[in-house]
Design a protein around this motif. Structure first.
Motif, PDB file in Angstrom:
ATOM      1  N   LEU A 112      25.832   7.374  51.449  1.00  0.00           N
ATOM      2  CA  LEU A 112      25.871   8.539  50.565  1.00  0.00           C
ATOM      3  C   LEU A 112      24.757   9.503  50.923  1.00  0.00           C
ATOM      4  O   LEU A 112      24.964  10.720  50.999  1.00  0.00           O
ATOM      5  CB  LEU A 112      25.735   8.091  49.110  1.00  0.00           C
ATOM      6  N   HIS A 113      23.571   8.963  51.180  1.00  0.00           N
ATOM      7  CA  HIS A 113      22.455   9.831  51.559  1.00  0.00           C
ATOM      8  C   HIS A 113      22.744  10.581  52.857  1.00  0.00           C
ATOM      9  O   HIS A 113      22.471  11.777  52.973  1.00  0.00           O
ATOM     10  CB  HIS A 113      21.172   9.028  51.727  1.00  0.00           C
ATOM     11  N   ALA A 114      23.302   9.889  53.832  1.00  0.00           N
ATOM     12  CA  ALA A 114      23.608  10.531  55.108  1.00  0.00           C
ATOM     13  C   ALA A 114      24.583  11.690  54.904  1.00  0.00           C
ATOM     14  O   ALA A 114      24.445  12.760  55.517  1.00  0.00           O
ATOM     15  CB  ALA A 114      24.192   9.518  56.082  1.00  0.00           C
ATOM     16  N   LYS A 115      25.550  11.489  54.015  1.00  0.00           N
ATOM     17  CA  LYS A 115      26.524  12.547  53.749  1.00  0.00           C
ATOM     18  C   LYS A 115      25.877  13.728  53.036  1.00  0.00           C
ATOM     19  O   LYS A 115      26.095  14.899  53.402  1.00  0.00           O
ATOM     20  CB  LYS A 115      27.682  11.998  52.916  1.00  0.00           C
ATOM     21  N   GLY A 147      18.814   1.899  49.423  1.00  0.00           N
ATOM     22  CA  GLY A 147      19.584   2.178  50.633  1.00  0.00           C
ATOM     23  C   GLY A 147      19.389   3.599  51.117  1.00  0.00           C
ATOM     24  O   GLY A 147      19.258   3.854  52.327  1.00  0.00           O
ATOM     25  N   ALA A 148      19.371   4.553  50.180  1.00  0.00           N
ATOM     26  CA  ALA A 148      19.174   5.956  50.551  1.00  0.00           C
ATOM     27  C   ALA A 148      17.817   6.160  51.209  1.00  0.00           C
ATOM     28  O   ALA A 148      17.686   6.862  52.219  1.00  0.00           O
ATOM     29  CB  ALA A 148      19.305   6.845  49.315  1.00  0.00           C
ATOM     30  N   ASN A 149      16.790   5.533  50.654  1.00  0.00           N
ATOM     31  CA  ASN A 149      15.438   5.692  51.190  1.00  0.00           C
ATOM     32  C   ASN A 149      15.303   5.055  52.565  1.00  0.00           C
ATOM     33  O   ASN A 149      14.666   5.613  53.467  1.00  0.00           O
ATOM     34  CB  ASN A 149      14.434   5.071  50.210  1.00  0.00           C
ATOM     35  N   LEU A 150      15.900   3.888  52.737  1.00  0.00           N
ATOM     36  CA  LEU A 150      15.853   3.234  54.041  1.00  0.00           C
ATOM     37  C   LEU A 150      16.520   4.091  55.111  1.00  0.00           C
ATOM     38  O   LEU A 150      16.027   4.193  56.244  1.00  0.00           O
ATOM     39  CB  LEU A 150      16.532   1.866  53.963  1.00  0.00           C
ATOM     40  N   ARG A 151      17.631   4.718  54.769  1.00  0.00           N
ATOM     41  CA  ARG A 151      18.353   5.544  55.743  1.00  0.00           C
ATOM     42  C   ARG A 151      17.598   6.837  56.045  1.00  0.00           C
ATOM     43  O   ARG A 151      17.659   7.367  57.163  1.00  0.00           O
ATOM     44  CB  ARG A 151      19.747   5.865  55.199  1.00  0.00           C
ATOM     45  N   ASP A 152      16.856   7.362  55.077  1.00  0.00           N
ATOM     46  CA  ASP A 152      16.223   8.663  55.229  1.00  0.00           C
ATOM     47  C   ASP A 152      15.001   8.646  56.144  1.00  0.00           C
ATOM     48  O   ASP A 152      14.581   9.687  56.642  1.00  0.00           O
ATOM     49  CB  ASP A 152      15.806   9.186  53.849  1.00  0.00           C
TER      50      ASP A 152
END
Length: 504
Positions: A112-115, A147-152
């Motif tokens: 979701l963060h990537a999107k 999950g969002a923070n790890l991806r960012d």
């Protein structure tokens, strides 16, 4: 705030990796934003009663027109009504509620963060209050943020124009206090992951054993006791394998020990392979793989990151990371194929291949952990063999142990954090025979990942022991799920989950 690493080798570890990658606020109501995220669990109709009539009508019409089924991870974008508080609305599928666990939500949060970042959404409002799953709403919300923070995360120290775009999340949850508390521990684990990623991604000339040792010393501010053994001390202790591997480099080898004593129980020892650059020595590497060999210290990075996560969490555990550090280089002082090294265990090793150096540094590090800490359990982590990649690829790490309980616990821990493992057998010890020494450092046949693990088993003694081969898991060229491009920090989440779940 987008985390962009801005460190050189020494300060790298703690100052930068302690920063947030994205901003999260857990609220008890919806706020205005550039985008609104809502959820649908499978094909069950969602009422969206928290929205105004026109917005509800538009979303439901879009769902019907697109035949959106709410499958896990699927998304549907809707342009918001003209007078809406949002520019766009994103409907995210949750799949079956009873199967929506922490691991799935962390992965969902990452994608979701990537999107959202790809669409340049500055402020995202997440309508999460009615989300249900296999764990509580608060835990699911915390995992979404995790999950969002790890991806960012990004490591862009060497780019002229690093990505500084930032997404702020306002997450409407059922219990904001519970969600914030659940996220706090995950945030501490993130900082351990970011440390491991920093150390792994840094270029080899800026991340030598000396630099790694200085970075480890930074953890003293969190109550971690750090000890560093230099080459003279290694020789004094008879650690000829670790000392020998580093002879070809200017500064030689180091043993770095980071001890977080959160209770007085018998410690758990985490032993990490720390080859800061692996040329292969005189058995020099060929082909393109050599340019990835800065990541050959990812095992050491993972265990150090785990200690940081435990210290920040003030966890009720006693854990010590023992890291054998060396740069495996070619020089007039390097060990040569055919040399014999004497380990601190007293076992002599014929070095048939200087590119099988990781098991050498681990042998002395494992001995030190047993000799000085008498651990209840010892787990080593290493980017050890290409054979492991050929066996299970890079979507799994490989684990080896005769301890079924440990195997089961680590398997569960890996599954819970999307770091899956696959058990491979020990054995083929007869293939490590040497005519001139007690054992050879490579097998004369047999599966390479297994003979390497069986080599290490000589140095486990009577301690409960498990070996994790993370070759192929430590560095990636492209982002996927919770993992951005670069150093992955693989192992920190799994080991942290295991330590916190199976407290001494």
């Amino acid at each position: 705030m987008k985390f962009v690493s801005q460190i050189s080798a020494i300060a790298l570890a703690v100052s930068a990796s302690s920063a947030f990658a994205a901003d999260f606020n857990f609220n008890s109501k919806l706020s205005k934003g550039d985008a609104l995220v809502v959820f649908q669990a499978g094909e069950a109709a969602t009422q969206f009663d928290f929205l105004d009539r026109d917005t509800k009508k538009q979303i439901n019409r879009a769902i019907k027109t697109a035949e959106f089924k709410g499958a896990y991870g699927k998304t549907l974008e809707v342009i918001a009504p003209v007078d809406s508080d949002y520019g766009r609305i994103l409907v995210v599928g949750l799949g079956e509620e009873d199967k929506l666990d922490s691991a799935k939500m962390a992965k969902l949060g990452a994608n979701l963060h990537a999107k959202l970042e790809g669409k340049k959404v500055n402020k995202a409002t997440i309508a999460f209050e009615d989300v249900k799953g296999a764990v509580s709403n608060a835990d699911l919300a915390a995992q979404l943020a995790h999950g969002a923070n790890l991806r960012d995360y990004t490591f862009e120290l060497y780019k002229k124009e690093p990505n500084k775009f930032n997404v702020t999340y306002n997450i409407d949850v059922a219990n904001k206090k519970a969600a914030s508390k659940a996220y706090q521990q995950l945030e501490n684990i993130e900082k351990g992951v970011f440390l491991a990623r920093d150390l792994t991604s840094e270029v080899p000339t800026e991340m030598t054993p000396v630099d790694f040792a200085k970075a480890a010393k930074e953890l003293e501010q969190y109550g971690v006791k750090v000890t560093i053994l230099e080459p003279a001390k290694l020789k004094e202790l008879g650690m000829g394998a670790l000392e020998g591997v580093g002879r070809g480099s200017k500064d030689g080898s180091r043993l770095v020990v980071a001890h977080y004593e959160g209770n007085n129980s018998t410690p758990i020892a985490l032993v990490g392979k720390g080859i800061t650059f692996d040329s292969g020595g005189y058995s020099i590497k060929t082909g393109s793989s050599i340019n990835r060999m800065k990541s050959d210290m990812a095992g050491a990075a993972a265990v150090l990151g785990t200690v940081k996560a435990m210290a920040l969490s003030k966890a009720d555990v006693n854990v010590v990371a023992v890291m054998g550090m060396a740069a495996n280089m070619v020089s007039e002082n390097s060990i040569a194929p055919g040399d014999v090294l004497r380990t601190a265990e007293g076992i002599s090793v014929e070095v048939l291949n200087t590119d099988a150096e990781g098991r050498l540094v681990l042998s002395d590090a494992m001995w030190y952990a047993r000799e000085y800490y008498k651990p209840e359990i010892m787990i080593d982590v290493a980017t050890l063999t290409g054979s492991k990649i050929r066996a299970v690829g890079n979507r799994y790490s490989a684990i080896f142990s005769d301890d079924q309980t440990l195997v089961d616990q680590i398997t569960v821990a890996g599954k819970q954090v999307n770091e899956p493992v696959w058990r491979l057998p020990l054995g083929y010890k007869d293939m490590l025979k040497s005519p001139i020494a007690d054992i050879a450092n490579i097998g004369s046949g047999g599966p390479g990942a297994t003979t390497a693990a069986s080599f290490l088993q000589h140095f486990a003694g009577d301690t409960r022991w498990l070996h994790i081969d993370i070759a192929g898991n430590a560095l990636t060229n492209s982002a996927k799920d919770e993992i951005p491009a670069g150093g992955t920090g693989y192992g920190v989440r799994m080991l942290s989950n295991w330590l916190l779940t199976n407290k001494q």
